[in-house]
Design a protein around this motif. Sequence first.
Motif, PDB file in Angstrom:
ATOM      1  N   TRP A  42      -3.300   2.423 -13.297  1.00 36.03           N
ATOM      2  CA  TRP A  42      -3.688   1.157 -12.663  1.00 36.03           C
ATOM      3  C   TRP A  42      -4.739   1.369 -11.579  1.00 36.03           C
ATOM      4  O   TRP A  42      -5.699   0.625 -11.469  1.00 36.03           O
ATOM      5  N   ARG A  43      -4.549   2.337 -10.719  1.00 33.84           N
ATOM      6  CA  ARG A  43      -5.582   2.800  -9.780  1.00 33.84           C
ATOM      7  C   ARG A  43      -6.257   1.679  -8.986  1.00 33.84           C
ATOM      8  O   ARG A  43      -7.465   1.496  -9.061  1.00 33.84           O
ATOM      9  N   ASP A  44      -5.494   0.951  -8.217  1.00 26.12           N
ATOM     10  CA  ASP A  44      -6.114  -0.015  -7.308  1.00 26.12           C
ATOM     11  C   ASP A  44      -5.348  -0.005  -5.995  1.00 26.12           C
ATOM     12  O   ASP A  44      -4.114  -0.079  -5.985  1.00 26.12           O
ATOM     13  N   VAL A  45      -6.092   0.080  -4.899  1.00 25.17           N
ATOM     14  CA  VAL A  45      -5.506   0.147  -3.556  1.00 25.17           C
ATOM     15  C   VAL A  45      -5.353  -1.285  -3.057  1.00 25.17           C
ATOM     16  O   VAL A  45      -6.107  -1.762  -2.200  1.00 25.17           O
ATOM     17  N   LEU A  46      -4.361  -1.981  -3.569  1.00 25.70           N
ATOM     18  CA  LEU A  46      -4.262  -3.422  -3.367  1.00 25.70           C
ATOM     19  C   LEU A  46      -3.940  -3.815  -1.930  1.00 25.70           C
ATOM     20  O   LEU A  46      -4.169  -4.971  -1.543  1.00 25.70           O
ATOM     21  N   HIS A  47      -3.426  -2.891  -1.136  1.00 22.04           N
ATOM     22  CA  HIS A  47      -3.157  -3.224   0.267  1.00 22.04           C
ATOM     23  C   HIS A  47      -4.422  -3.193   1.110  1.00 22.04           C
ATOM     24  O   HIS A  47      -4.377  -3.505   2.307  1.00 22.04           O
ATOM     25  N   GLU A  48      -5.550  -2.836   0.515  1.00 18.04           N
ATOM     26  CA  GLU A  48      -6.828  -2.844   1.217  1.00 18.04           C
ATOM     27  C   GLU A  48      -7.779  -3.818   0.531  1.00 18.04           C
ATOM     28  O   GLU A  48      -7.896  -3.823  -0.697  1.00 18.04           O
ATOM     29  N   GLY A  49      -8.457  -4.646   1.326  1.00 20.46           N
ATOM     30  CA  GLY A  49      -9.486  -5.523   0.787  1.00 20.46           C
ATOM     31  C   GLY A  49      -8.949  -6.801   0.174  1.00 20.46           C
ATOM     32  O   GLY A  49      -7.738  -7.025   0.087  1.00 20.46           O
ATOM     33  N   PRO A  50      -9.856  -7.673  -0.283  1.00 23.78           N
ATOM     34  CA  PRO A  50      -9.459  -9.000  -0.768  1.00 23.78           C
ATOM     35  C   PRO A  50      -8.752  -8.955  -2.118  1.00 23.78           C
ATOM     36  O   PRO A  50      -9.175  -8.260  -3.036  1.00 23.78           O
ATOM     37  N   VAL A  51      -7.660  -9.728  -2.209  1.00 23.44           N
ATOM     38  CA  VAL A  51      -6.942  -9.922  -3.475  1.00 23.44           C
ATOM     39  C   VAL A  51      -6.610 -11.415  -3.571  1.00 23.44           C
ATOM     40  O   VAL A  51      -5.455 -11.819  -3.453  1.00 23.44           O
TER      41      VAL A  51
END
Length: 350
Positions: A42-51
Amino acid sequence: MTRLSGFKRARGAETLTAALHVSNGDATDLPGTGLARRLIYWRDVLHEGPVPEVEPEELRRIRVAFLTGAGADDHAEGERMFADRDRTLADNRDGAYVLWFEADLYDQLQIIEILSRLAGLGVPAERITLICIGEYPGIARFGGLGQLTAGQLRALPGTNARIRLSPAALDLATRAWAAFRAPVPDGLGAVAADRSAELRFLGEAFDRLSREYPSTRDGLSLTERRVLAAVAGGATDAGAAYVHAAARETRPYLGDSWCFTMMERMARAPVPLLDAEPAGRPVGPGTELRLTPVGAQVLAGAADHVALNGLDRWIGGVRLHGRDVPWRWDEATERIIHATGTPRDLVTDS
């Protein structure tokens, strides 16, 4: 072992190998288990940046742009990787899925995104298996599946780490993903308070996420405060400060490069909280750090980081911007509150 139990184990392994396996990254030796013939990361740093609340294609564009801008990915490679990942997940909608993840915030956010997408694809919960652990016998401070050998990983499906999900778990994940992406943080508290036997680490992760909102005490997120405390406590460079701050986490989730970026923001702020040497260069593990006098005041709760320096940060779908951000983490009540005086409680049950 009886012939029947051996047959059941063989059938169980056969079911696993036929499924699409999903994990957070290639640090985990799933190929070595022989169970994951088809595997995506999956490889996404979802706690950083816009989601934000947008369709998957638009979200992919936003995430690739953010990660590229942060130097975490090459744009073309990131776009290809995310598109392949999403397509493979959708193309398997008539098959089974096995999710291999950990208890920390990084992984829990990926889990709810994946489960929400699978629910949207109409995949029944009974075709989704979750293998998720937060500890392992013999490892005093468990950091993740990457610490385990292929043999240890292969044994996990035979333990209570393996859970066949229910519709209720899929519904909780969908609600949690919506709450995370909403433009206001009203729904985070309800997820943090939920106690699910299947998604048993999700509430804890959302509580930790909520503590990244600037505090009513000093305007710092919990991570920022731990970094400043590490420097005040004797960490003389960014690498040591990161190690000390990460050691305070129950479940470490933040990579060093993201933490160095946070340190750089505090050092380059209009009213710096950190002195970083050499000046004018990106903060890295060898960057020397010292607390500024204002940084010491903020750490002591005598000044407010946001009031001094403003803020421009996304947490999921919420953008915190300026010197008068509308939401804060209240240390006294341990909840997100509206930042104007007697707060409107944003921890709702709906």
